[in-house]
Design an enzyme around this catalytic site. Structure first.
Site, PDB file in Angstrom:
ATOM      1  N   HIS A   5       0.849  -1.198   0.000  1.00  0.00           N
ATOM      2  CA  HIS A   5       0.000   0.000   0.000  1.00  0.00           C
ATOM      3  C   HIS A   5       0.877   1.238   0.000  1.00  0.00           C
ATOM      4  O   HIS A   5       2.106   1.145   0.074  1.00  0.00           O
ATOM      5  CB  HIS A   5      -0.983  -0.009   1.171  1.00  0.00           C
ATOM      6  CG  HIS A   5      -0.380   0.052   2.544  1.00  0.00           C
ATOM      7  ND1 HIS A   5       0.413  -0.956   3.054  1.00  0.00           N
ATOM      8  CD2 HIS A   5      -0.448   1.003   3.518  1.00  0.00           C
ATOM      9  CE1 HIS A   5       0.785  -0.638   4.281  1.00  0.00           C
ATOM     10  NE2 HIS A   5       0.293   0.545   4.585  1.00  0.00           N
ATOM     11  N   HIS A  35       1.412   3.935   1.984  1.00  0.00           N
ATOM     12  CA  HIS A  35       1.929   4.696   3.114  1.00  0.00           C
ATOM     13  C   HIS A  35       3.457   4.776   3.091  1.00  0.00           C
ATOM     14  O   HIS A  35       4.149   3.810   2.756  1.00  0.00           O
ATOM     15  CB  HIS A  35       1.443   4.089   4.425  1.00  0.00           C
ATOM     16  CG  HIS A  35       0.006   4.378   4.696  1.00  0.00           C
ATOM     17  ND1 HIS A  35      -0.756   3.666   5.593  1.00  0.00           N
ATOM     18  CD2 HIS A  35      -0.834   5.317   4.177  1.00  0.00           C
ATOM     19  CE1 HIS A  35      -1.990   4.145   5.622  1.00  0.00           C
ATOM     20  NE2 HIS A  35      -2.053   5.150   4.769  1.00  0.00           N
ATOM     21  N   HIS A  86       6.035   2.248   4.250  1.00  0.00           N
ATOM     22  CA  HIS A  86       6.126   1.006   3.486  1.00  0.00           C
ATOM     23  C   HIS A  86       6.794   1.191   2.118  1.00  0.00           C
ATOM     24  O   HIS A  86       7.223   0.205   1.527  1.00  0.00           O
ATOM     25  CB  HIS A  86       4.734   0.381   3.302  1.00  0.00           C
ATOM     26  CG  HIS A  86       4.171  -0.144   4.579  1.00  0.00           C
ATOM     27  ND1 HIS A  86       4.103  -1.485   4.875  1.00  0.00           N
ATOM     28  CD2 HIS A  86       3.674   0.501   5.673  1.00  0.00           C
ATOM     29  CE1 HIS A  86       3.587  -1.652   6.077  1.00  0.00           C
ATOM     30  NE2 HIS A  86       3.319  -0.446   6.580  1.00  0.00           N
ATOM     31  N   HIS A 134      -7.691  -0.812   5.510  1.00  0.00           N
ATOM     32  CA  HIS A 134      -6.680   0.113   6.022  1.00  0.00           C
ATOM     33  C   HIS A 134      -6.498   1.260   5.028  1.00  0.00           C
ATOM     34  O   HIS A 134      -6.466   2.428   5.409  1.00  0.00           O
ATOM     35  CB  HIS A 134      -5.377  -0.654   6.234  1.00  0.00           C
ATOM     36  CG  HIS A 134      -4.249   0.177   6.772  1.00  0.00           C
ATOM     37  ND1 HIS A 134      -4.273   0.722   8.040  1.00  0.00           N
ATOM     38  CD2 HIS A 134      -3.051   0.533   6.227  1.00  0.00           C
ATOM     39  CE1 HIS A 134      -3.142   1.390   8.253  1.00  0.00           C
ATOM     40  NE2 HIS A 134      -2.392   1.300   7.159  1.00  0.00           N
ATOM     41  N   ASP A 147      -0.395  -3.853   6.325  1.00  0.00           N
ATOM     42  CA  ASP A 147      -1.073  -3.355   7.528  1.00  0.00           C
ATOM     43  C   ASP A 147      -2.535  -3.791   7.583  1.00  0.00           C
ATOM     44  O   ASP A 147      -3.359  -3.129   8.218  1.00  0.00           O
ATOM     45  CB  ASP A 147      -0.993  -1.829   7.574  1.00  0.00           C
ATOM     46  CG  ASP A 147       0.389  -1.324   7.945  1.00  0.00           C
ATOM     47  OD1 ASP A 147       1.281  -2.150   8.207  1.00  0.00           O
ATOM     48  OD2 ASP A 147       0.579  -0.088   7.967  1.00  0.00           O
TER      49      ASP A 147
END
Length: 254
Positions: free
Chosen positions: A51, A53, A56, A108, A125
């Site tokens: 993802h 973010h 990450h 998430h 996550d």
């Protein structure tokens, strides 16, 4: 192929998975330095992202600066601007020695994906040991559906998640389901591991199914705990139970 966590940032894990020739696949590199340390002068075979973010994906630019030809696989999300191969749920990803099923797991974030292959689940996550991710962009129904999807994978699957949250998750899980013997044993194991500064993951999906309250919204004691908070009538609805459980965890002090 044994997945290995690399500690990064404050509590993140970057994951590596070796291939037959010693090359490493890298998952969710939130920073570059741990990858440089793990791979030395040899480029990773590929980078997988779950993802958008920053904790990450933040290390990817530095990795590509050193090794411009490394393929990067990521979900279809404009917030990941790096030159990549886009993948989505239902596809099979083949790269080098590795093959993964890509699974859509919104909740998430809206575009979160997971990778399942070689006996491992890279869940980012979405699924943590004894917990799940916060709902930043998705709905309780979406996250519950995502967790249900992951719960159907083989019980021996190694759960490789993005953070070392297990100790605090255990405290919450015990508040929800204090009579769960398997959970108490897992919590004791986690305390021993963290006292030795050892990672608590990977764990098995079988262990999570036995201990993780977010995979156990239908278990009797979990239902009873939630009914005491929200009333029996509302607790009869499965999605409402999950939403209450996630809201309870959001405000939990541990």
């Amino acid at each position: 192929m044994q997945p290995t966590p690399l500690a990064a940032l404050s509590d993140n894990y970057i994951w590596t998975l070796p291939g037959a020739d010693g090359q490493l696949l890298v998952v969710d590199p939130g920073e570059a330095a741990p990858v440089f340390d793990a791979t030395g002068d040899r480029a990773p075979a590929a980078i997988l992202l779950t993802h958008h973010h920053g904790d990450h994906i933040g290390g990817v630019p530095a990795l590509l600066e050193r090794w411009p030809g490394v393929p990067v696989f990521a979900p279809e999300d404009e917030r990941i601007p790096i030159a990549i191969h886009r993948v989505r749920g239902g596809q099979t990803l083949d790269t080098g020695d590795w093959r993964f099923d890509v699974i859509d797991v919104p909740g998430h974030t809206r575009s979160h994906i997971a990778y399942h292959g070689h006996g491992a689940l890279f869940s980012g996550d979405t699924l943590f040991s004894l917990g799940c991710g916060r709902l930043f962009e998705g709905t309780p129904s979406q996250m519950l559906g995502s967790l249900d999807r992951l719960a159907r994978l083989p019980p021996g699957t190694l759960v490789c998640c993005g953070h070392e949250y297990t100790r605090s998750n255990a405290a919450f899980a015990l508040a929800v389901e204090p009579g769960n013997r398997a959970l108490r044993e897992r919590s004791e194991e986690v305390e021993r591991m963290r006292a030795q500064d050892r990672p608590t993951v990977p764990t098995t999906l079988a262990s999570e199914l036995a201990c993780n309250p977010f995979l156990r919204v239908d278990a009797a004691e979990v239902r009873e705990s939630l009914a005491a908070r929200m009333g029996a009538a509302r607790a009869a609805d499965r999605v409402a139970r999950f939403a209450e459980l996630r809201a309870w965890k959001d405000g939990f002090p541990a």
